[in-house]
Design a protein around this motif. Structure first.
Motif, short mmCIF file in Angstrom:
data_model
loop_
_atom_site.label_atom_id
_atom_site.label_comp_id
_atom_site.label_asym_id
_atom_site.label_seq_id
_atom_site.Cartn_x
_atom_site.Cartn_y
_atom_site.Cartn_z
N ASP A 125 -11.31 76.73 -39.32
CA ASP A 125 -11.23 75.25 -39.83
C ASP A 125 -11.49 74.18 -38.99
O ASP A 125 -12.20 73.42 -39.43
CB ASP A 125 -9.71 75.29 -40.52
CG ASP A 125 -9.76 75.12 -42.01
OD1 ASP A 125 -11.02 75.54 -42.54
OD2 ASP A 125 -8.84 74.63 -42.59
N ARG A 126 -11.09 74.27 -37.85
CA ARG A 126 -11.26 73.40 -36.65
C ARG A 126 -12.35 73.58 -35.92
O ARG A 126 -12.63 72.73 -35.11
CB ARG A 126 -9.81 73.29 -35.80
CG ARG A 126 -8.62 72.89 -36.64
CD ARG A 126 -8.72 71.60 -36.88
NE ARG A 126 -7.45 71.37 -37.69
CZ ARG A 126 -6.25 70.51 -37.04
NH1 ARG A 126 -6.56 70.21 -35.78
NH2 ARG A 126 -5.19 70.35 -37.87
N THR A 155 -15.12 70.66 -33.98
CA THR A 155 -14.94 70.86 -32.54
C THR A 155 -16.49 71.11 -31.85
O THR A 155 -16.88 70.33 -31.13
CB THR A 155 -13.99 72.08 -32.01
OG1 THR A 155 -12.79 71.87 -32.70
CG2 THR A 155 -14.00 71.91 -30.35
N GLU A 171 -9.76 63.31 -29.85
CA GLU A 171 -9.34 63.69 -30.98
C GLU A 171 -8.28 63.11 -31.57
O GLU A 171 -8.23 62.68 -32.66
CB GLU A 171 -9.07 65.17 -30.99
CG GLU A 171 -10.36 66.18 -30.89
CD GLU A 171 -10.03 67.53 -30.52
OE1 GLU A 171 -8.91 67.94 -30.92
OE2 GLU A 171 -10.96 68.30 -29.96
N PRO A 177 -10.56 66.19 -36.30
CA PRO A 177 -9.69 67.53 -36.50
C PRO A 177 -10.25 68.42 -35.73
O PRO A 177 -10.76 69.53 -36.22
CB PRO A 177 -9.95 67.59 -37.95
CG PRO A 177 -11.28 67.08 -38.42
CD PRO A 177 -11.38 66.07 -37.32
N GLY A 178 -10.03 68.47 -34.44
CA GLY A 178 -10.82 69.41 -33.48
C GLY A 178 -9.60 70.26 -33.00
O GLY A 178 -8.27 70.15 -33.39
N LEU A 179 -9.89 71.33 -32.20
CA LEU A 179 -9.06 72.40 -31.66
C LEU A 179 -8.15 71.67 -30.67
O LEU A 179 -6.81 72.28 -30.41
CB LEU A 179 -9.86 73.62 -31.05
CG LEU A 179 -10.49 74.54 -32.08
CD1 LEU A 179 -11.35 75.44 -31.23
CD2 LEU A 179 -9.50 75.36 -32.70
N LEU A 203 -5.06 70.46 -32.21
CA LEU A 203 -4.30 71.51 -32.85
C LEU A 203 -3.69 72.48 -31.97
O LEU A 203 -2.27 72.47 -31.92
CB LEU A 203 -5.48 72.59 -33.58
CG LEU A 203 -4.80 73.81 -34.48
CD1 LEU A 203 -4.11 73.31 -35.54
CD2 LEU A 203 -5.82 74.65 -34.67
N LYS A 257 -6.39 70.69 -43.12
CA LYS A 257 -5.75 70.56 -41.79
C LYS A 257 -6.01 69.70 -40.85
O LYS A 257 -7.25 69.62 -40.54
CB LYS A 257 -5.11 71.86 -41.51
CG LYS A 257 -4.49 73.12 -42.30
CD LYS A 257 -3.23 72.73 -42.06
CE LYS A 257 -2.35 73.73 -42.96
NZ LYS A 257 -0.96 73.74 -42.69
N GLY A 258 -5.27 68.59 -40.44
CA GLY A 258 -5.77 67.91 -39.35
C GLY A 258 -6.41 66.52 -39.84
O GLY A 258 -6.78 65.82 -39.09
N GLN A 259 -6.52 66.63 -41.13
CA GLN A 259 -7.31 65.53 -41.70
C GLN A 259 -6.59 64.77 -42.83
O GLN A 259 -6.04 63.56 -42.82
CB GLN A 259 -8.71 65.86 -42.24
CG GLN A 259 -9.52 66.46 -41.42
CD GLN A 259 -11.12 66.67 -41.96
OE1 GLN A 259 -11.73 65.72 -42.34
NE2 GLN A 259 -11.24 67.88 -41.94
#
Lengths: 277, 328, 530
Positions: free
Chosen positions: B101-102, B106, B272, B278-280, B283, C199-201
């Protein structure tokens, strides 16, 4: 030495860099004299602008003197940069020297270890180390060292590979000198120039990494540093720009100066790169 | 042995060498992370407000965190060999799914950053080399250094203030407009629009590197024998620079760019964070503080695999581009 | 693409975005984008009271009741409640015709299951709130009768969608509730349905077309956005990309600025009375430098609470005057206590320590201590650094420690390896729910977070806490808590610093979202965009 200085001083910007760097070091060394109080000392004048209420560069949200913080922080930032670099150079030289000198299996093993550290995303790895060791000056220095040394190791290995078959090394062998002595006393001095250059740049990078870590809340809360000041003031950038802008400028100027000096050293130590022939 | 089979053997050797490196990274990080106080259950319970020790023990058991470390490691490695990165205890989702997802945001940010930084770096470096030791050269090197030395987050925040708030040109943050939810080509445009500020911010940091490298590379080439030959043949400086020197000078710069792409897979935590991209990197950052071990190990594993792979590919390309380089 | 072309595309995009959001008052939809900080781990509000889950959960799940700004109960899934004379039988009359988002009907069996199997077992606070509930009878599909062991008046304060969300029995029964799929795919009866989690957004919720309340919700879509950096959050608020930010997602300093500079941005402290947060210092009363209550009282005396509020929280907050928040004054449970000066008294604190025989050495140091700081951001670090300076003035040489959340939790609540700890607690809507856990001997629970980490134990106090829990008479209860406050002001295992006032920053375009005392933790069914 004289000829070195002559070559170095031909690069005007390098001289300027050296001058600025000298000023920063001077400021760090007299911080305690001009600002004898604890830089964390609060006051009843929060968020004073530059020049207001006797704060040269303003005060932060609990009334701490930004200028005092910058002066005291200079020492921290420079020390972090210097110690981390020395440690990284030390480890890197050992790894690189042994790998390059002995070659074969030793080289393979040492270089694989180096690659392990080069392959991990370095900033995330630094964050991980600081978080695990709890945020303190020591852990920040260790983290920066751990992510910085592989570059030195690679460089030194390359130099050793190139130098180890030279005549003067062969001569040492015939004289019956020990390996360690040949490495450290004979070969190493011959590859000091690139090490000095990479080291000087590393000091700058270390200062930037420290500020990045502090931005993420991973600074030592007991020690004044530029990184701390920035992380403390950044949420107020719109209201009190001076809190994080002045330390930011301090970082900018110092990193710039170190880089200029590094380039100057590079030019002075490796003259062939500079001139067209 | 002919060249192509030599290269094949070289690739095989490098791949085999890569395996212990990646293994070492996993093992080292596994133990490092376990040195840290607290685990995923502590964090979840802390966030939840409160939980009894019994409840927490039960959760640990469920996650397999109650077993001795070597057993946990063995289980993890066994799964990794089967290409299973395990589950994220925090997100209650497969790690692979979370990472994939990420991954593309990225890659998007990183490739555009490198392209921008390399492009401008090459131009500036070239310009500096042509005007060696003049004020233009000095200006370029100071400019590049300033962009490098300015703390990233400060640049990022300034970008937002200038180009998003003072001038309504770009969105402040995020990857997509979350009020509109565009589809199709509009979505592509929307994402590109969101990509601009983080890309510029991050590429400023790398600009100095490429500028400096390009300049040095140009100077190095000017010193080569073929340039002297070309001059002797009476070619114009212009032609020498743009046809011969430039082409050869690009090689190391482009190689470096390739290597950087690999190293950048880990993402940039700071950019980020500032741009909510929404990158690694974010995360990884969040999973560290949540002690979401499987997820963090997965990110480390993936990025190291990519670094090893990219380095290999770059080396091979290098071999093809420059036949003088020996494979060994 | 040329830059000018690109820019015009950009402008067009922006125009579409704003055009689409224009809506008719109270009727025609629109999207509400608001800040959720940080990104939640899951959306299982029934196992976690985590803040970001609270921001989203109540939009998806309903509670039995909501509470308006005066604290009055507002019927939601329950239309009414009857409490028997002896207080031991509580009957809820449930709303008819309510369906879950998957179309199944909501019945009393869901209530029974939620309370007995979910909240009483896996919810962090449920076991306290529903402690007295022995069983629940379901005489018909729309009546739930709670059988209590003792009267539990505080239970009726814990029925909101945030505190006690009603969850679907048919999706949880027979499963391990803590790891059920429902956590990431919530299905409730609330005004908004879960659609997507990037996720992350963001998390995206869409209007529940078959919501039980006629004509509600007004808004078509709610999006919770995650932006990790505080400055960027403020920028997104300023630009109108997000319309609502609660729980200091926009920092106080920026909130004050935006409120002043922007006509369309306002700030409120409403919506937190049920949360009742209190900043405080926990002391290790068993080991280390703070085993003597005199030292703790001296520290309480030295700290300038008003200064901390003014400088660190930009004026939002009230100095603490007792172990209990002044918000309990309405129910007669609060009184001002000694050793709680609003502005701090260094001289008096020094005197107290001198009198107790703590001598200063040649450096002016009486004792050394380690001060742990709650790792929730710069405000707390700044607070710790201020206190460090103040304690230096009374001869206590303090070193600060700022670790990450898991390390800190383990240190304070499991290893008890700390001297003093800066923290904040939610005192919630009743001392039984939020305060007792701090002081009771039965709340010394190694490994449980946010309970009695001071390991303070006082049999007399325990008896009073027990009595306060059961006492139905308001006057008697007030007397009991007066006694409790006196003991705590003397022994001070915990020094309360100030009542935090959380801020909600909102764009004035968003209306109708402020009617619940649950604030951001409410359903937003009545919210609309102007």
């Amino acid at each position: 030495m004289n000829s070195f200085w002559n070559r170095f001083s031909r690069n005007k910007s390098a001289v300027l860099g050296l001058f600025i760097l000298g000023l920063v070091v001077f400021m760090a060394s007299i911080a305690g004299l001009i600002y004898p109080d604890d830089p964390f000392l609060y006051s009843r004048f929060p968020l004073s602008g530059p020049g207001v209420n006797g704060f040269l560069l303003g005060s932060d949200s609990i009334g701490r003197d930004v200028a005092s913080g910058i002066a005291h922080g200079a020492k921290t930032s420079l020390l972090i940069g210097l110690i981390a670099t020395l440690a990284a150079v030390f480890i890197g030289v050992i790894f690189g020297a042994f790998a390059g000198y002995y070659g074969g299996l030793v080289d393979d093993v040492l270089m694989r270890i180096t690659e392990v550290f080069q392959t991990i995303p370095s900033f995330v790895f630094a964050i991980l180390l600081v978080a695990i060791m709890k945020p303190s000056i020591e852990s920040v220095v260790i983290a920066i060292t751990v992510v910085s040394w592989p570059a030195v190791a690679r460089l030194v290995r390359g130099e050793f590979l190139a130098l180890k078959n030279r005549e003067f090394v062969q001569a040492c062998h015939t004289l019956g000198m020990g390996d360690v002595r040949i490495m450290m006393a004979e070969i190493l001095p011959n590859c000091l120039s690139p090490i000095i250059v990479i080291g000087s740049l590393m000091v700058a990078t270390a200062i930037l990494i420290e500020s990045g870590l502090a931005f993420l809340g991973l600074g030592d809360p007991n020690v004044m540093s530029w990184g701390f000041q920035i992380s403390d003031g950044r949420s107020m950038l719109r209201v009190a720009w001076w809190i994080c802008t002045f330390p930011g400028i301090a970082i900018l100027i110092t990193v710039l100066a170190i880089n200029l000096v590094g380039e100057g050293l590079n030019d002075a130590l490796n003259p062939r790169l500079r001139e067209r022939n | 042995m002919n060249r192509s089979s030599k290269i094949l053997r070289y690739v095989a050797k490098r791949l085999i060498q890569g395996i212990p490196i990646i293994l070492a990274i996993v093992v080292m990080n596994f133990f490092l992370l376990n040195l840290a106080e607290g685990d995923a259950v502590d964090v979840l319970a802390g966030e939840a407000g409160s939980a009894t020790p019994e409840y927490m023990e039960e959760m640990r058991k469920k996650f397999g965190l109650d077993k001795p470390l070597p057993v946990q490691l063995a289980v993890y490695l066994k799964n990794v060999v089967q290409l299973d990165l395990g589950r994220s205890h925090r997100h209650d989702m497969p790690v692979t799914e979370l990472i994939v997802d990420r991954l593309w945001p990225t890659l998007l940010l990183m490739t555009s950053t490198i392209m921008l930084a390399v492009g401008f770096g090459i131009l500036l470096g070239l310009f500096a080399a042509i005007n060696l030791n003049t004020w233009k050269d000095a200006m370029i090197s100071v400019f590049a250094l300033i962009t490098y030395a300015t703390p990233l987050f400060w640049v990022g925040l300034m970008m937002i203030i200038l180009f998003s708030i003072k001038n309504d040109w770009f969105p402040t943050s995020g990857m997509e407009n979350s009020a509109a939810f565009y589809e199709g080509f509009d979505r592509v445009k929307d994402i590109a629009h969101h990509l601009v500020l983080p890309t510029i911010t991050l590429s400023l940091f790398y600009l100095a590197l490429y500028t400096r490298m390009m300049r040095a590379s140009m100077l190095e080439q000017y010193g080569q024998d073929y340039v002297i030959t070309a001059r002797a043949k009476g070619l114009t400086e212009r032609r020498i620079t743009f046809v011969h020197v430039l082409r050869n000078a690009l090689l190391p710069v482009v190689t470096m760019a390739g290597v950087q792409v690999g190293a950048l897979i880990g993402g940039s935590v700071i950019v980020e964070s500032v741009f909510a991209w929404p990158g690694l990197g974010m995360l990884a950052f969040e999973s560290l503080f949540a002690r979401d071990l499987n997820l963090l190990l997965g990110i480390f594993l993936l990025s190291s695999v990519l670094v090893v792979a990219v380095n290999l590919v770059v080396d091979i390309i290098y071999c093809f581009l420059d036949p003088r380089i020996e494979v060994n | 693409m040329k830059l000018s072309n690109f820019m015009s595309t950009v402008m067009m995009t922006a125009a579409i975005a704003f055009g689409g959001a224009a809506a008719l008052a109270q009727s025609a939809g629109g999207s509400l984008v608001f800040l959720v900080q940080p990104e939640p781990p899951t959306m299982a509000g029934y196992v976690s009271t985590s803040g970001p889950i609270g921001l989203l959960g109540p939009k998806i799940y309903d509670g039995l009741f909501d509470y308006d700004n005066d604290g009055k109960m507002v019927p939601v899934l329950a239309e009414s409640v009857d409490v028997s004379e002896d207080g031991k039988t509580v009957t809820f009359n449930l709303r008819k015709g309510v369906t879950w988002h998957d179309g199944k009907p909501f019945t009393s069996a869901d209530v029974q299951f939620t309370i007995m199997e979910v909240l009483k077992k896996v919810h962090p606070r449920g076991p306290n709130s529903f402690k007295e509930v022995n069983s629940i009878d379901t005489p018909d599909a729309h009546t739930a009768v709670f059988n209590l062991g003792n009267p539990a008046p505080y239970m009726l304060r814990a029925l909101s969608a945030y505190e006690s969300p009603m969850v679907p029995k048919h999706l949880l029964e027979g499963q391990d509730i803590k790891s059920a799929k429902l956590a990431n795919n919530p299905v409730g009866t609330g005004p908004f349905k879960f659609t997507e989690w990037k996720k992350g957004q963001y998390i995206r919720l869409d209007k529940n077309e078959s919501y039980w309340k006629e004509g509600r919700p007004y808004i078509d879509r709610i999006v919770g956005r995650f932006i990790p950096d505080a400055s960027t959050r403020a920028a997104a608020m300023e630009k109108g990309e997000v319309l609502y930010a609660a729980y200091n997602a926009v920092s106080n300093v920026e909130a004050v600025r935006l409120n002043k500079e922007k006509d369309n941005i306002s700030v409120t402290t409403d919506g937190y009375s049920m949360i009742n947060p209190m900043a405080l210092i926990e002391f290790n009363t068993k080991e280390g430098p703070f085993t003597n209550a005199v030292v703790r009282r001296a520290i309480s005396t030295a700290i300038d609470r008003q200064y901390m509020i003014d400088t660190i929280f930009f004026g939002y907050g009230n100095p603490a005057t007792s172990a209990l928040s002044s918000n309990f004054a309405a129910t007669g449970l609060h009184a001002e206590m000694p050793h709680y000066p609003a502005t701090g008294d260094i001289a008096a604190a020094n005197q107290m320590l001198d009198d107790a025989g703590y001598k200063k050495d040649s450096d002016g140091v009486r004792m050394k201590a380690m001060f742990d700081l709650i790792p929730y951001g710069e405000d707390w670090k700044r607070g710790g650094q201020y206190i460090q300076q103040v304690l230096g003035e009374i001869g206590i040489d303090v070193e600060l420690r700022y670790e990450d959340v898991p390390t800190w939790l383990k240190r304070v609540y499991h290893n008890y390896d700390f001297d003093m700890n800066l923290n904040y607690f939610y005192q919630l809507s009743d001392p039984v729910l939020g305060v007792h856990r701090h002081y009771g001997t039965n709340m010394i629970r190694k490994g449980t977070h946010f309970v009695n980490s001071s390991r303070y134990s006082n049999a007399g106090l325990d008896a009073l806490l027990g009595a306060g829990m059961k006492e139905p008479n308001a006057e008697n209860r007030s007397a009991i808590y007066m006694e409790i406050q006196k003991i705590l002001a003397r022994d001070m295992p915990v020094v309360n610093l100030f009542e935090l006032e959380f801020l909600t920053v909102y764009n004035t375009k968003l209306k109708g979202a402020y009617g619940s005392s649950m604030g951001a933790y409410s359903s937003f069914a009545d919210a609309y965009l102007d």
